[in-house]
Scaffold this motif. Structure first.
Motif, PDB file in Angstrom:
ATOM      1  N   GLY A 133       0.712  -1.216  -0.040  1.00  0.00           N
ATOM      2  CA  GLY A 133      -0.129   0.168   0.126  1.00  0.00           C
ATOM      3  C   GLY A 133       0.718   1.266   0.063  1.00  0.00           C
ATOM      4  O   GLY A 133       0.597   2.167  -0.754  1.00  0.00           O
ATOM      5  N   ASN A 134       1.764   1.090   0.917  1.00  0.00           N
ATOM      6  CA  ASN A 134       2.964   2.305   1.128  1.00  0.00           C
ATOM      7  C   ASN A 134       3.424   2.645  -0.586  1.00  0.00           C
ATOM      8  O   ASN A 134       3.446   3.741  -1.107  1.00  0.00           O
ATOM      9  N   LEU A 135       4.080   1.741  -1.176  1.00  0.00           N
ATOM     10  CA  LEU A 135       4.530   1.796  -2.515  1.00  0.00           C
ATOM     11  C   LEU A 135       3.659   2.474  -3.423  1.00  0.00           C
ATOM     12  O   LEU A 135       3.991   3.036  -4.490  1.00  0.00           O
ATOM     13  N   LEU A 136       2.227   1.694  -3.550  1.00  0.00           N
ATOM     14  CA  LEU A 136       1.449   2.171  -4.412  1.00  0.00           C
ATOM     15  C   LEU A 136       1.137   3.706  -4.184  1.00  0.00           C
ATOM     16  O   LEU A 136       0.816   4.457  -5.179  1.00  0.00           O
ATOM     17  N   ALA A 137       0.985   4.216  -2.784  1.00  0.00           N
ATOM     18  CA  ALA A 137       0.597   5.394  -2.557  1.00  0.00           C
ATOM     19  C   ALA A 137       1.571   6.231  -2.983  1.00  0.00           C
ATOM     20  O   ALA A 137       1.454   7.480  -3.607  1.00  0.00           O
ATOM     21  N   GLN A 138       3.078   6.006  -2.879  1.00  0.00           N
ATOM     22  CA  GLN A 138       3.900   6.766  -3.312  1.00  0.00           C
ATOM     23  C   GLN A 138       3.844   7.031  -5.005  1.00  0.00           C
ATOM     24  O   GLN A 138       4.583   7.913  -5.346  1.00  0.00           O
ATOM     25  N   ALA A 139       3.492   5.676  -5.469  1.00  0.00           N
ATOM     26  CA  ALA A 139       3.318   5.925  -7.125  1.00  0.00           C
ATOM     27  C   ALA A 139       2.131   6.858  -7.372  1.00  0.00           C
ATOM     28  O   ALA A 139       2.023   7.010  -8.718  1.00  0.00           O
ATOM     29  N   GLY A 140       1.223   7.279  -6.817  1.00  0.00           N
ATOM     30  CA  GLY A 140       0.318   8.186  -7.106  1.00  0.00           C
ATOM     31  C   GLY A 140      -1.221   7.828  -7.021  1.00  0.00           C
ATOM     32  O   GLY A 140      -2.003   8.477  -7.236  1.00  0.00           O
ATOM     33  N   TYR A 141      -1.359   6.486  -6.354  1.00  0.00           N
ATOM     34  CA  TYR A 141      -2.742   5.858  -6.060  1.00  0.00           C
ATOM     35  C   TYR A 141      -3.100   6.208  -4.872  1.00  0.00           C
ATOM     36  O   TYR A 141      -2.424   6.453  -3.866  1.00  0.00           O
ATOM     37  N   ALA A 142      -4.510   6.287  -4.943  1.00  0.00           N
ATOM     38  CA  ALA A 142      -5.108   6.699  -3.593  1.00  0.00           C
ATOM     39  C   ALA A 142      -5.616   5.247  -2.919  1.00  0.00           C
ATOM     40  O   ALA A 142      -6.248   4.459  -3.641  1.00  0.00           O
ATOM     41  N   VAL A 143      -4.791   5.040  -2.055  1.00  0.00           N
ATOM     42  CA  VAL A 143      -4.948   3.569  -1.436  1.00  0.00           C
ATOM     43  C   VAL A 143      -5.644   3.688   0.068  1.00  0.00           C
ATOM     44  O   VAL A 143      -5.061   4.523   0.852  1.00  0.00           O
ATOM     45  N   GLU A 144      -6.228   2.504   0.296  1.00  0.00           N
ATOM     46  CA  GLU A 144      -6.758   2.208   1.685  1.00  0.00           C
ATOM     47  C   GLU A 144      -6.173   0.830   1.962  1.00  0.00           C
ATOM     48  O   GLU A 144      -6.584  -0.134   1.244  1.00  0.00           O
ATOM     49  N   VAL A 145      -5.669   0.798   2.850  1.00  0.00           N
ATOM     50  CA  VAL A 145      -5.016  -0.408   3.566  1.00  0.00           C
ATOM     51  C   VAL A 145      -5.596  -0.803   4.778  1.00  0.00           C
ATOM     52  O   VAL A 145      -5.739   0.150   5.651  1.00  0.00           O
ATOM     53  N   CYS A 146      -6.457  -1.907   5.051  1.00  0.00           N
ATOM     54  CA  CYS A 146      -6.964  -2.526   6.005  1.00  0.00           C
ATOM     55  C   CYS A 146      -7.139  -4.055   6.220  1.00  0.00           C
ATOM     56  O   CYS A 146      -6.743  -4.683   5.186  1.00  0.00           O
ATOM     57  N   ASP A 147      -7.589  -4.609   7.285  1.00  0.00           N
ATOM     58  CA  ASP A 147      -7.642  -5.771   7.501  1.00  0.00           C
ATOM     59  C   ASP A 147      -8.864  -6.458   6.851  1.00  0.00           C
ATOM     60  O   ASP A 147      -9.804  -5.679   6.778  1.00  0.00           O
ATOM     61  N   ALA A 148      -9.072  -7.622   6.317  1.00  0.00           N
ATOM     62  CA  ALA A 148     -10.035  -7.934   5.525  1.00  0.00           C
ATOM     63  C   ALA A 148     -11.249  -7.786   5.984  1.00  0.00           C
ATOM     64  O   ALA A 148     -12.581  -7.632   5.375  1.00  0.00           O
ATOM     65  N   ARG A 149     -11.330  -7.967   7.428  1.00  0.00           N
ATOM     66  CA  ARG A 149     -12.479  -7.901   8.132  1.00  0.00           C
ATOM     67  C   ARG A 149     -13.172  -6.584   8.296  1.00  0.00           C
ATOM     68  O   ARG A 149     -14.323  -6.481   8.350  1.00  0.00           O
ATOM     69  N   SER A 150     -12.536  -5.422   8.248  1.00  0.00           N
ATOM     70  CA  SER A 150     -12.908  -4.244   8.297  1.00  0.00           C
ATOM     71  C   SER A 150     -13.000  -3.512   6.770  1.00  0.00           C
ATOM     72  O   SER A 150     -13.676  -2.262   6.801  1.00  0.00           O
ATOM     73  N   ALA A 151     -13.048  -4.393   5.823  1.00  0.00           N
ATOM     74  CA  ALA A 151     -13.261  -3.808   4.507  1.00  0.00           C
ATOM     75  C   ALA A 151     -14.748  -3.344   4.405  1.00  0.00           C
ATOM     76  O   ALA A 151     -15.410  -4.263   4.638  1.00  0.00           O
ATOM     77  N   GLY A 152     -15.032  -2.068   3.928  1.00  0.00           N
ATOM     78  CA  GLY A 152     -16.333  -1.883   3.747  1.00  0.00           C
ATOM     79  C   GLY A 152     -16.903  -1.988   2.309  1.00  0.00           C
ATOM     80  O   GLY A 152     -16.463  -2.857   1.709  1.00  0.00           O
ATOM     81  N   GLU A 153     -17.532  -0.749   1.807  1.00  0.00           N
ATOM     82  CA  GLU A 153     -18.106  -0.843   0.369  1.00  0.00           C
ATOM     83  C   GLU A 153     -16.807  -1.307  -0.637  1.00  0.00           C
ATOM     84  O   GLU A 153     -15.868  -0.685  -0.608  1.00  0.00           O
ATOM     85  N   LEU A 154     -17.130  -2.198  -1.474  1.00  0.00           N
ATOM     86  CA  LEU A 154     -16.170  -2.600  -2.495  1.00  0.00           C
ATOM     87  C   LEU A 154     -16.281  -1.899  -3.928  1.00  0.00           C
ATOM     88  O   LEU A 154     -15.164  -2.135  -4.523  1.00  0.00           O
ATOM     89  N   GLY A 155     -17.349  -1.351  -4.104  1.00  0.00           N
ATOM     90  CA  GLY A 155     -17.510  -1.022  -5.719  1.00  0.00           C
ATOM     91  C   GLY A 155     -16.898   0.179  -5.926  1.00  0.00           C
ATOM     92  O   GLY A 155     -16.712   0.626  -7.215  1.00  0.00           O
ATOM     93  N   GLY A 156     -16.405   1.005  -4.830  1.00  0.00           N
ATOM     94  CA  GLY A 156     -15.636   2.345  -5.381  1.00  0.00           C
ATOM     95  C   GLY A 156     -14.245   2.089  -5.608  1.00  0.00           C
ATOM     96  O   GLY A 156     -13.348   3.003  -5.784  1.00  0.00           O
TER      97      GLY A 156
END
Length: 199
Positions: free
Chosen positions: A57-80
């Motif tokens: 996630g950190n490397l993707l963020a540094q590459a310019g992407y908007a990244v959300e890192v979380c444990d799988a149990r906490s993942a919310g809405e996936l469609g966005g």
């Protein structure tokens, strides 16, 4: 065993990750006008897989992407999300339950974005050897647009919890995560996302 390199946390360019450019310069082929959203979710038993997910996630963020890192149990809405990375610990050939539930959610929701998958767990001399996906996982992933799967070495503390883990620690305790390999795989993800944006 692979120590965590300091520059992995501060400079994605060391590994050739493609920064998004908007200056119209030579790197114009990497230009993206819309920031792509990426979910990096993980199921981690003892923290080793979580560390890999956070590095990705950190490397993707540094590459310019908007990244959300979380444990799988906490993942919310996936469609966005424009892309999803799912990681899981791998113990005795099984995935973490939370990671399995997440890919089932993606499948049930009819998610059509690109998906990247990794698991972490192998120790000792075989830590860098690819491990097959559990059958239950493969069955679910067949409904998703999986671009790549990867196996990364695991981490085992010298004094872990559990009888089996303590027995293993006598011979293979240590950190077998290869951060350079993880960064190279993340570069593949960045390249794939870039291709998606240009499609």
């Amino acid at each position: 065993m692979h120590a965590w390199p300091t520059y992995l946390r501060v400079d994605a360019h060391v590994y050739g990750l493609h920064p998004r450019r908007d200056d119209g310069g030579e790197a114009g082929s990497h230009r993206m006008e819309v920031v792509m959203r990426v979910l990096v979710a993980y199921g981690s038993k003892a923290g080793g897989t979580a560390g890999i997910a956070k590095a990705v996630g950190n490397l993707l963020a540094q590459a310019g992407y908007a990244v959300e890192v979380c444990d799988a149990r906490s993942a919310g809405e996936l469609g966005g999300f424009d892309g999803v990375v799912v990681g899981s610990s791998l113990y005795t050939g099984r995935w973490h339950a939370d990671s399995l539930k997440l890919i089932k959610r993606l499948s049930a929701a009819g998610y059509r974005g690109p998906v990247w998958v990794f698991h972490s767990g192998p120790l000792g001399e075989d830590a860098d050897q690819p491990q097959p996906l559990p059958k239950r996982v493969s069955a679910v992933l067949g409904d998703l647009d999986v671009r790549s799967t990867a196996t990364f070495g695991g981490r085992l503390d010298e004094h872990p919890k559990g009888m089996l883990a303590r027995a293993m620690a006598r011979s293979v305790a240590g950190d077998y995560r290869d951060w350079a390999d993880i960064a190279r795989w993340t570069d593949q993800i960045a390249t794939g996302l870039e291709a998606e944006s240009a499609a």
